[in-house]
Scaffold this active site. Structure first.
Site, PDB file in Angstrom:
ATOM      1  CD  GLU A  23      -2.739   1.303   2.441  1.00 18.97           C
ATOM      2  OE1 GLU A  23      -2.704   0.432   3.316  1.00 18.97           O
ATOM      3  OE2 GLU A  23      -3.498   2.289   2.471  1.00 18.97           O
ATOM      4  CE  LYS A  75       3.303   0.139   4.910  1.00 16.13           C
ATOM      5  NZ  LYS A  75       2.618   0.012   3.643  1.00 16.13           N
ATOM      6  NE  ARG A 116       3.206  -8.454   9.998  1.00 18.50           N
ATOM      7  CZ  ARG A 116       3.090  -7.302   9.303  1.00 18.50           C
ATOM      8  NH1 ARG A 116       3.932  -6.323   9.473  1.00 18.50           N
ATOM      9  NH2 ARG A 116       2.103  -7.128   8.475  1.00 18.50           N
TER      10      ARG A 116
HETATM   11  P1  ATP Z   1       3.003  -2.285   7.988  1.00 13.87           P
HETATM   12  O1  ATP Z   1       2.192  -2.975   9.030  1.00 13.87           O
HETATM   13  O2  ATP Z   1       4.450  -2.158   8.322  1.00 13.87           O
HETATM   14  O3  ATP Z   1       2.396  -1.013   7.527  1.00 13.87           O
HETATM   15  P2  ATP Z   1       1.744  -3.645   5.875  1.00 13.87           P
HETATM   16  O4  ATP Z   1       1.607  -5.121   5.888  1.00 13.87           O
HETATM   17  O5  ATP Z   1       0.550  -2.826   6.173  1.00 13.87           O
HETATM   18  O6  ATP Z   1       2.989  -3.262   6.758  1.00 13.87           O
HETATM   19  P3  ATP Z   1       1.741  -3.406   3.049  1.00 13.87           P
HETATM   20  O7  ATP Z   1       2.175  -2.272   2.220  1.00 13.87           O
HETATM   21  O8  ATP Z   1       0.305  -3.732   3.104  1.00 13.87           O
HETATM   22  O9  ATP Z   1       2.308  -3.156   4.510  1.00 13.87           O
HETATM   23  O10 ATP Z   1       2.580  -4.707   2.714  1.00 13.87           O
HETATM   24  C1  ATP Z   1       2.961  -5.136   1.430  1.00 13.87           C
HETATM   25  C2  ATP Z   1       3.392  -6.565   1.523  1.00 13.87           C
HETATM   26  O11 ATP Z   1       4.505  -6.697   2.393  1.00 13.87           O
HETATM   27  C3  ATP Z   1       2.296  -7.436   2.094  1.00 13.87           C
HETATM   28  O12 ATP Z   1       2.192  -8.603   1.306  1.00 13.87           O
HETATM   29  C4  ATP Z   1       2.748  -7.738   3.483  1.00 13.87           C
HETATM   30  O13 ATP Z   1       2.299  -8.973   3.907  1.00 13.87           O
HETATM   31  C5  ATP Z   1       4.266  -7.691   3.359  1.00 13.87           C
HETATM   32  N1  ATP Z   1       4.875  -7.322   4.631  1.00 13.87           N
HETATM   33  C6  ATP Z   1       4.703  -6.183   5.337  1.00 13.87           C
HETATM   34  N2  ATP Z   1       5.386  -6.208   6.486  1.00 13.87           N
HETATM   35  C7  ATP Z   1       6.045  -7.396   6.511  1.00 13.87           C
HETATM   36  C8  ATP Z   1       6.927  -8.021   7.436  1.00 13.87           C
HETATM   37  N3  ATP Z   1       7.280  -7.429   8.577  1.00 13.87           N
HETATM   38  N4  ATP Z   1       7.413  -9.242   7.125  1.00 13.87           N
HETATM   39  C9  ATP Z   1       7.059  -9.849   5.973  1.00 13.87           C
HETATM   40  N5  ATP Z   1       6.240  -9.316   5.054  1.00 13.87           N
HETATM   41  C10 ATP Z   1       5.724  -8.105   5.321  1.00 13.87           C
HETATM   42 MG    MG Z   2      -1.090  -2.166   5.318  1.00 14.26          MG
END
Ligand code: ATP
Ligand code: MG
Length: 550
Positions: A34, A269, A259
């Site tokens: 995102e 984030k 994760r």
């Molecule tokens: P955050 O919680 O840090 O904002 P998010 O999952 O909301 O992370 P996205 O932009 O939605 O962030 O994530 C893009 C991709 O990266 C998704 O497929 C998510 O599962 C993966 N991802 C995000 N954080 C991690 C992590 N700590 N370890 C492994 N994969 C991750």
């Molecule tokens: Mg997200």
């Protein structure tokens, strides 16, 4: 040597099965960020997983911006994400925006309404939460759940046309308010948000929710394996429901993995954005942040990050990985690549009283003793040099083997020197120390006459280049957050130490992102923002020593 043969893991095994059984001829994965912030090392795990596995089986990987929330997303983030994925060494096949599918998603929502599987609800967000029930109690039906198909179609159309305010109505799936899986208790599919979207502008005022949008995005792109983190395990039945009931041709398989969490590191984030917005760090690329751009500026290489991500592997585990493991991989990567050099971070002037005045000699040293192909460098030596303040003590404790009055040490690549005088100002501060050198002891001359216990580094004074050194400690002191506190209460006030010192003259003209190993201090990266032609600024990536064992 980089090893990108993914270790055997359950995702890889599933893909092998699906290829062998003929379920898929070619696999397609995607990385779906995102655009609401910069990528971090956790995202790198997902990037490496998705791209490596597709590469291994001659498949494809899309970069897809999951941009369904106009309130948080920005084009700045889109650009930084593209840059970071490329920098990590990956090339996407398709580049897509979920927002390009808004029309198709709308049509699928209409299809659900027509099938009696979705309804417009007037309950407020709070009421919906209240009606949802709990793990032990079933939910209650909304009074609007029995609206007719015609009424729902008309209301949904009016939602799209902007006839309602934010929060006034939502579109919900009609599944099962008593399901033991809470995500199936009539999840919200669309909400109203009168906001300008970075891609679609003001074209829409209703936006699809993640659980509805994501499976459709995957299916539209023909994704075969949709890899996501474990929080979405519970959502898988809903993911499959959306694909089935929307009658999508392609049926992607969602597979969850643990994760990445790192010790002493906050990855969310939302928190990173808060640190940036409140100016507690120097932007998204602050070298203390676990963002890809921060790691890059700190001096991490794409190779080291990829190798780290491969080594931690893919499991269903939820534990935190020791941040020292990441450090291990940058040391490994730079060991043979980074030129060795000397730098003094806390300078103390040394006058070598028996060395001829106005004489400068050039000494030769290997650029990297572990990689002879890198050749040699010339280092000037003269009567005045700088050493570290720490390497001299007027009244040393026992077992101090460095410089003190009457003691002799080796200057790396040069001579033995012995201290005979300490010069102080009126208040007793040491201004400089005086030593003698022994010409017989020149490095490389084969001198064996006597041994000394300490070897210290130095920089010749007249030609020394002024440099700034930036040393880092973890940004967060402790990850166990007490009740009522947030990470902000655990910010380490000593996470950055800025020192002014000197480096060898051949370091003049260092370019941003050049990496070196400074003798005894560790690996450093020339800061790409702060380094100028006159003055290099070095970020310490890691120190040399570690107790970490892989
Ligand atoms: P955050 O919680 O840090 O904002 P998010 O999952 O909301 O992370 P996205 O932009 O939605 O962030 O994530 C893009 C991709 O990266 C998704 O497929 C998510 O599962 C993966 N991802 C995000 N954080 C991690 C992590 N700590 N370890 C492994 N994969 C991750
Ligand atoms: Mg997200």
């Amino acid at each position: 040597m980089e090893n990108n043969n993914a270790a055997s893991n359950f995702i890889r095994n599933k893909i092998i099965d699906d290829l062998n059984s003929g379920k898929h001829k070619q696999i397609i994965t995607r990385f779906p960020p995102e655009p609401n912030g910069y990528l971090h090392i956790g995202h790198a795990k997902s990037i490496v997983l998705n791209f490596d596995i597709a590469d291994e089986f001659q498949g494809k990987t899309n970069l897809r911006f999951d941009d369904t929330n106009p309130l948080k997303e920005d084009i700045e983030y889109v650009e930084s994400i593209k840059e970071d994925v490329k920098w990590l060494g990956y090339e996407w096949d398709g580049l897509f925006f979920a927002s390009d599918y808004f029309e198709e998603m709308y049509e699928k929502a209409v299809l659900l309404i027509q099938k009696g599987l979705a309804y417009v609800d007037d309950l407020s967000a709070d009421e919906i939460r209240e009606y949802r029930g709990t793990l032990t109690e079933p939910g209650k039906d909304s009074p609007y759940r029995t609206r007719s198909v015609e009424e729902n179609l008309a209301l949904f159309q009016e939602m799209r046309e902007g006839q309602f305010k934010d929060g006034e109505k939502v579109l919900r799936a009609k599944i099962d308010m008593a399901s033991p899986n809470l995500t199936l208790r009539d999840p919200v599919l669309y909400r109203i948000a009168h906001a300008t979207h970075h891609n679609t502008g003001d074209q829409w005022c209703i936006y699809p929710m993640y659980d509805f949008a994501h499976p459709l995005e995957d299916a539209i792109e023909g994704i075969t394996h949709s890899l996501c983190t474990l929080e979405f395990e519970e959502h898988r039945p809903l993911y499959n429901w959306v694909i089935a009931e929307c009658e999508m041709e392609c049926q992607p398989q969602q597979i969850e993995f643990g994760r990445l969490n790192l010790t002493n590191t906050v990855m969310s984030k939302r928190f990173l954005k808060q640190l940036v917005d409140e100016k507690r760090v120097d932007g998204w690329d602050d070298p203390r942040l676990p963002t890809i751009s921060g790691l890059r500026r700190r001096g991490y290489t794409p190779e080291s990050i990829r190798q780290f991500c491969r080594e931690i592997g893919v499991t269903k585990g939820r534990g935190a990985v020791d941040v020292q493991m990441l450090e291990h991989f940058i040391r490994e990567d730079l060991k043979l690549k980074a030129p060795r050099t000397m730098g003094v971070v806390h300078p103390l002037k040394v006058v070598i009283t028996n060395y001829p005045e106005n004489q400068v000699e050039m000494l030769e040293a290997e650029i990297n003793p572990e990689n002879e192909e890198m050749g040699h460098r010339q280092i000037p030596f003269s009567r005045e040099i700088y050493i570290e303040q720490d390497d001299f003590m007027e009244n040393p404790p026992p077992k101090y083997f460095r410089l003190y009055p009457g003691n002799e040490v080796r200057l790396k690549h040069a001579y033995f020197i012995k201290c005979h005088d300490v010069i102080k100002d009126e208040s007793g501060n040491i201004l400089e120390i005086h030593c003698t050198y022994d010409p017989e002891t020149k490095s490389g001359s084969g001198f064996t006459g006597r041994k000394v216990k300490g070897t210290i580094h130095w920089v010749e004074a007249s030609q020394a280049v002024s440099a700034e050194f930036r040393l880092y400690e973890p940004l967060i002191e402790d990850e166990e957050i007490e009740e009522g506190k947030t990470f902000l209460d655990y910010l380490n006030p000593h996470s950055l130490e800025v020192l002014q010192g000197y480096v060898e003259p051949n370091m003049k003209g260092v370019q941003g992102q050049d990496k070196y190993q400074f003798f005894r201090h560790g690996y450093f990266n020339a800061d790409p923002v702060l380094t100028t032609e006159e003055k290099p600024v070095f970020n310490r990536i890691v120190s040399l020593k570690s107790s970490f064992k892989l």
